[in-house]
Design an enzyme around this catalytic site. Structure first.
Site, PDB file in Angstrom:
ATOM      1  N   ILE A  76      73.414  60.102  11.633  1.00 38.37           N
ATOM      2  CA  ILE A  76      73.438  61.092  10.539  1.00 38.37           C
ATOM      3  C   ILE A  76      73.261  60.308   9.252  1.00 38.37           C
ATOM      4  CG2 ILE A  76      75.983  61.138  10.502  1.00 38.37           C
ATOM      5  CD1 ILE A  76      75.665  64.023   9.284  1.00 38.37           C
ATOM      6  N   VAL A  78      72.274  60.801   5.006  1.00 39.22           N
ATOM      7  CA  VAL A  78      71.889  61.508   3.788  1.00 39.22           C
ATOM      8  C   VAL A  78      71.146  60.478   2.930  1.00 39.22           C
ATOM      9  CG1 VAL A  78      72.735  62.654   1.699  1.00 39.22           C
ATOM     10  CG2 VAL A  78      73.819  63.119   3.910  1.00 39.22           C
ATOM     11  N   GLU A 110      80.163  57.107  16.783  1.00 38.03           N
ATOM     12  CA  GLU A 110      80.596  55.737  16.508  1.00 38.03           C
ATOM     13  C   GLU A 110      80.376  55.445  15.041  1.00 38.03           C
ATOM     14  OE1 GLU A 110      77.978  54.773  19.353  1.00 38.03           O
ATOM     15  OE2 GLU A 110      79.452  54.902  20.955  1.00 38.03           O
ATOM     16  N   ASN A 115      82.646  51.376   7.068  1.00 35.72           N
ATOM     17  CA  ASN A 115      81.997  52.551   6.473  1.00 35.72           C
ATOM     18  C   ASN A 115      83.054  53.581   6.086  1.00 35.72           C
ATOM     19  OD1 ASN A 115      80.322  54.629   5.704  1.00 35.72           O
ATOM     20  ND2 ASN A 115      78.956  54.465   7.474  1.00 35.72           N
ATOM     21  N   TYR A 122      84.565  62.055   8.558  1.00 32.62           N
ATOM     22  CA  TYR A 122      84.836  62.461   9.940  1.00 32.62           C
ATOM     23  C   TYR A 122      86.316  62.820  10.128  1.00 32.62           C
ATOM     24  CZ  TYR A 122      80.335  60.092  10.588  1.00 32.62           C
ATOM     25  OH  TYR A 122      79.032  59.681  10.477  1.00 32.62           O
TER      26      TYR A 122
HETATM   27  C1  COA Z   1      78.117  58.992   5.436  1.00 30.16           C
HETATM   28  C2  COA Z   1      77.233  60.074   4.808  1.00 30.16           C
HETATM   29  C3  COA Z   1      76.466  60.805   5.907  1.00 30.16           C
HETATM   30  C4  COA Z   1      78.150  61.081   4.072  1.00 30.16           C
HETATM   31  O1  COA Z   1      77.331  62.011   3.427  1.00 30.16           O
HETATM   32  P1  COA Z   1      77.524  62.331   1.852  1.00 30.16           P
HETATM   33  O2  COA Z   1      76.623  63.449   1.534  1.00 30.16           O
HETATM   34  O3  COA Z   1      77.364  61.063   1.098  1.00 30.16           O
HETATM   35  O4  COA Z   1      79.057  62.748   1.807  1.00 30.16           O
HETATM   36  P2  COA Z   1      79.687  64.058   1.150  1.00 30.16           P
HETATM   37  O5  COA Z   1      79.234  64.143  -0.276  1.00 30.16           O
HETATM   38  O6  COA Z   1      79.447  65.224   2.031  1.00 30.16           O
HETATM   39  O7  COA Z   1      81.215  63.655   1.127  1.00 30.16           O
HETATM   40  C5  COA Z   1      81.980  63.651   2.279  1.00 30.16           C
HETATM   41  C6  COA Z   1      83.363  63.137   1.951  1.00 30.16           C
HETATM   42  O8  COA Z   1      83.278  61.734   1.730  1.00 30.16           O
HETATM   43  C7  COA Z   1      83.883  61.409   0.486  1.00 30.16           C
HETATM   44  N1  COA Z   1      82.943  60.611  -0.277  1.00 30.16           N
HETATM   45  C8  COA Z   1      81.624  60.841  -0.450  1.00 30.16           C
HETATM   46  N2  COA Z   1      81.066  59.852  -1.179  1.00 30.16           N
HETATM   47  C9  COA Z   1      82.085  58.990  -1.461  1.00 30.16           C
HETATM   48  C10 COA Z   1      82.167  57.775  -2.165  1.00 30.16           C
HETATM   49  N3  COA Z   1      81.079  57.206  -2.730  1.00 30.16           N
HETATM   50  N4  COA Z   1      83.359  57.149  -2.230  1.00 30.16           N
HETATM   51  C11 COA Z   1      84.443  57.701  -1.657  1.00 30.16           C
HETATM   52  N5  COA Z   1      84.434  58.846  -0.972  1.00 30.16           N
HETATM   53  C12 COA Z   1      83.271  59.483  -0.872  1.00 30.16           C
HETATM   54  C13 COA Z   1      84.214  62.635  -0.263  1.00 30.16           C
HETATM   55  O9  COA Z   1      85.586  62.586  -0.563  1.00 30.16           O
HETATM   56  C14 COA Z   1      83.907  63.761   0.677  1.00 30.16           C
HETATM   57  O10 COA Z   1      85.079  64.406   1.029  1.00 30.16           O
HETATM   58  P3  COA Z   1      85.320  65.937   0.536  1.00 30.16           P
HETATM   59  O11 COA Z   1      84.323  66.780   1.299  1.00 30.16           O
HETATM   60  O12 COA Z   1      86.714  66.236   0.911  1.00 30.16           O
HETATM   61  O13 COA Z   1      85.072  65.924  -0.938  1.00 30.16           O
HETATM   62  C15 COA Z   1      76.243  59.468   3.774  1.00 30.16           C
HETATM   63  O14 COA Z   1      76.965  58.849   2.737  1.00 30.16           O
HETATM   64  C16 COA Z   1      75.258  58.485   4.373  1.00 30.16           C
HETATM   65  O15 COA Z   1      74.212  58.883   4.872  1.00 30.16           O
HETATM   66  N6  COA Z   1      75.583  57.190   4.303  1.00 30.16           N
HETATM   67  C17 COA Z   1      74.672  56.147   4.780  1.00 30.16           C
HETATM   68  C18 COA Z   1      74.425  56.258   6.268  1.00 30.16           C
HETATM   69  C19 COA Z   1      75.711  56.338   7.055  1.00 30.16           C
HETATM   70  O16 COA Z   1      76.650  55.587   6.808  1.00 30.16           O
HETATM   71  N7  COA Z   1      75.749  57.263   8.012  1.00 30.16           N
HETATM   72  C20 COA Z   1      76.888  57.440   8.888  1.00 30.16           C
HETATM   73  C21 COA Z   1      76.863  56.443   9.980  1.00 30.16           C
HETATM   74  S1  COA Z   1      78.250  56.648  11.096  1.00 30.16           S
END
Ligand code: COA
Length: 156
Positions: A76, A78, A110, A115, A122
């Site tokens: 997954i 973004v 996983e 991260n 999650y």
């Molecule tokens: C992990 C990932 C999918 C999360 O998606 P996102 O759109 O960035 O996250 P969201 O904005 O939906 O935030 C989800 C939660 O994480 C937290 N969060 C988001 N960005 C954050 C940051 N920079 N620092 C701390 N917390 C953060 C928020 O508190 C949020 O919680 P809430 O819904 O209660 O407010 C995205 O950051 C990503 O693609 N990262 C790189 C690839 C990756 O790591 N994928 C997952 C592999 S297991």
């Protein structure tokens, strides 16, 4: 609403046409990205492959394996410029709905211990840490463990 955007963001199945863009996003998002071939193989294997789209922009994508009443989230992502705006949470809710519609009894994933953003997301969505897979992920100077997480998906 911004004049730039004519539509709401939506989820759609992944296509071969998306491979170049996804490989480029993955390269920007991860130190050890998936290749174009990894995504192509996932589509060819019949995995549950989704793109999160807004107008002409791909905001993110996900690959999930559905088998034996289980959902396994394999990727997954973004896109970096769309992170931290609730997209990952919305995408996870979509994937959980897909898994429930398949009648999966649980979703597994996983995640790297380092991260913290993904782990927090999650955890907030009800995933529990169930095990550690030793030396699973590559890092620049060796290997890093994977945390295995599970969320049960009770059916009425
Ligand atoms: C992990 C990932 C999918 C999360 O998606 P996102 O759109 O960035 O996250 P969201 O904005 O939906 O935030 C989800 C939660 O994480 C937290 N969060 C988001 N960005 C954050 C940051 N920079 N620092 C701390 N917390 C953060 C928020 O508190 C949020 O919680 P809430 O819904 O209660 O407010 C995205 O950051 C990503 O693609 N990262 C790189 C690839 C990756 O790591 N994928 C997952 C592999 S297991």
């Amino acid at each position: 609403m911004s004049a730039l955007f004519k539509t709401e963001a939506y989820f759609r199945p992944m296509h071969e046409d998306d491979l170049d863009v996804m490989a480029a996003i993955d390269y920007a998002a991860y130190p050890f990205p998936w290749t174009r071939g990894n995504f192509g193989d996932s589509i060819a294997s019949g995995y549950s492959c989704w793109v999160y789209q807004h107008d002409e922009f791909i905001l993110g994508y996900a690959v999930m394996m559905l088998a034996a009443q289980e959902a396994h989230l394999l990727n997954i992502t973004v896109a970096p410029n769309w992170q931290g705006q609730g997209k990952g949470r919305a995408f996870m809710l979509h994937l959980l709905e897909v898994a429930r519609n398949y009648a999966a009894e649980a979703m597994f994933l996983e995640v790297r211990p380092t991260n913290t953003v993904a782990r927090r997301l999650y955890h907030k969505l009800g995933f529990d840490h169930i095990a550690v897979r030793k030396d699973y992920y590559p890092i620049p100077n060796g290997r890093e463990d994977a945390i295995i997480m599970r969320k049960e998906l009770p059916h009425a």
